[in-house]
Design a protein around this motif. Structure first.
Motif, short mmCIF file in Angstrom:
data_model
loop_
_atom_site.label_atom_id
_atom_site.label_comp_id
_atom_site.label_asym_id
_atom_site.label_seq_id
_atom_site.Cartn_x
_atom_site.Cartn_y
_atom_site.Cartn_z
N VAL A 1 -4.88 -7.15 6.10
CA VAL A 1 -3.73 -6.28 6.93
C VAL A 1 -2.52 -5.94 6.07
O VAL A 1 -1.84 -5.10 5.74
CB VAL A 1 -3.27 -6.81 8.09
N GLY A 2 -2.03 -7.14 5.38
CA GLY A 2 -0.94 -7.14 4.46
C GLY A 2 -1.11 -6.30 3.22
O GLY A 2 -0.13 -5.35 3.04
N PHE A 3 -2.10 -6.12 2.59
CA PHE A 3 -2.57 -5.26 1.64
C PHE A 3 -2.59 -3.83 2.04
O PHE A 3 -1.70 -2.93 1.62
CB PHE A 3 -3.82 -5.54 0.84
N ASP A 4 -3.10 -3.66 3.36
CA ASP A 4 -3.18 -2.07 3.80
C ASP A 4 -1.59 -1.87 4.10
O ASP A 4 -1.43 -0.57 4.14
CB ASP A 4 -4.24 -2.12 4.88
N LEU A 5 -0.86 -2.68 4.45
CA LEU A 5 0.57 -2.33 5.18
C LEU A 5 1.35 -1.88 3.66
O LEU A 5 1.95 -0.92 3.65
CB LEU A 5 1.33 -3.37 5.80
N VAL A 6 0.84 -2.65 2.60
CA VAL A 6 1.91 -2.33 1.22
C VAL A 6 1.32 -1.03 1.04
O VAL A 6 2.04 -0.17 0.38
CB VAL A 6 1.57 -3.61 0.35
N LEU A 7 -0.14 -0.76 1.11
CA LEU A 7 -0.40 0.67 0.72
C LEU A 7 0.11 1.70 1.48
O LEU A 7 0.37 2.72 0.94
CB LEU A 7 -2.24 0.54 0.68
N ALA A 8 0.11 1.25 2.72
CA ALA A 8 0.90 2.58 3.80
C ALA A 8 2.17 2.80 3.24
O ALA A 8 2.60 3.81 3.39
CB ALA A 8 0.52 2.11 5.10
N ALA A 9 3.01 1.57 3.01
CA ALA A 9 4.43 1.76 2.61
C ALA A 9 4.42 2.51 1.26
O ALA A 9 5.13 3.37 1.04
CB ALA A 9 4.82 0.22 2.47
N ALA A 10 3.52 2.15 0.13
CA ALA A 10 3.58 3.00 -0.88
C ALA A 10 3.36 4.46 -0.61
O ALA A 10 4.12 5.40 -1.17
CB ALA A 10 2.91 2.39 -1.91
#
Length: 179
Positions: free
Chosen positions: A66-75
């Motif tokens: 979830v954290g990785f995908d949140l970072v991807l979404a933010a990028a």
């Protein structure tokens, strides 16, 4: 001002003062650090390949993904914002987004098992990797466009160089040693 006067002014302005990061010692330090890090990665990867177990039960699995995908979404959101605003930072955010998409595809495929592996493979091949490739292409095109315009403004006659041959903007060319 005429185009030739603008080009002359741009040439004169670029000669006034080199950029602060153009210091040759700083450039050499940068190269030494990157080369050293690259060389240190070789024994590290070999040690990992030799010592890591083939299977490992991971803690915080949900938080990791979830954290990785949140970072991807933010990028991706920052890339969209920069594109809408026509900001130079879109080059960096698109590179980060594309890299994260490639990493996401890799880890999805490598950590999936059973029928989930086929879903991960399909998602990677049909969505993540093509999207990442397109972002890398857009970055390449934006850098080439910016450099062609800079070279034209500085009075260069050859402006359609491949990216790997274009000079680094704001950094004086390397001095050739006399033999």
């Amino acid at each position: 001002m005429s185009p030739s006067e603008r080009a002359d002014l741009a040439r004169r302005l670029t000669r006034l003062a080199p950029a602060p990061h153009a210091d040759e010692r700083a450039r050499r330090r940068f190269v030494v650090v990157v080369v050293t890090a690259t060389l240190l990665m070789i024994p590290w990867v070999a040690a990992l390949a030799w010592t890591l177990p083939p299977r490992y039960l991971a803690g915080h699995w949900r938080a990791t993904w979830v954290g990785f995908d949140l970072v991807l979404a933010a990028a991706l959101a920052l890339t969209a914002w920069a594109a809408v605003r026509r900001r130079q930072i879109v080059v960096l955010t698109a590179i980060v987004s594309a890299t994260l998409l490639v990493c996401d595809a890799w880890f999805d495929i490598m950590t999936a098992a059973g029928p989930d592996r086929w879903v991960s493979l399909a998602t990677a091949v049909l969505i993540e990797l093509p999207f990442a490739g397109w972002l890398f292409y857009v970055v390449h095109a934006l850098i080439r466009l910016s450099m062609r315009r800079m070279l034209t403004l500085s009075g260069q006659t050859v402006t359609d160089l491949p990216l790997w041959r274009m000079p680094l903007f704001g950094v004086p060319p390397r001095r050739r040693r006399r033999s």
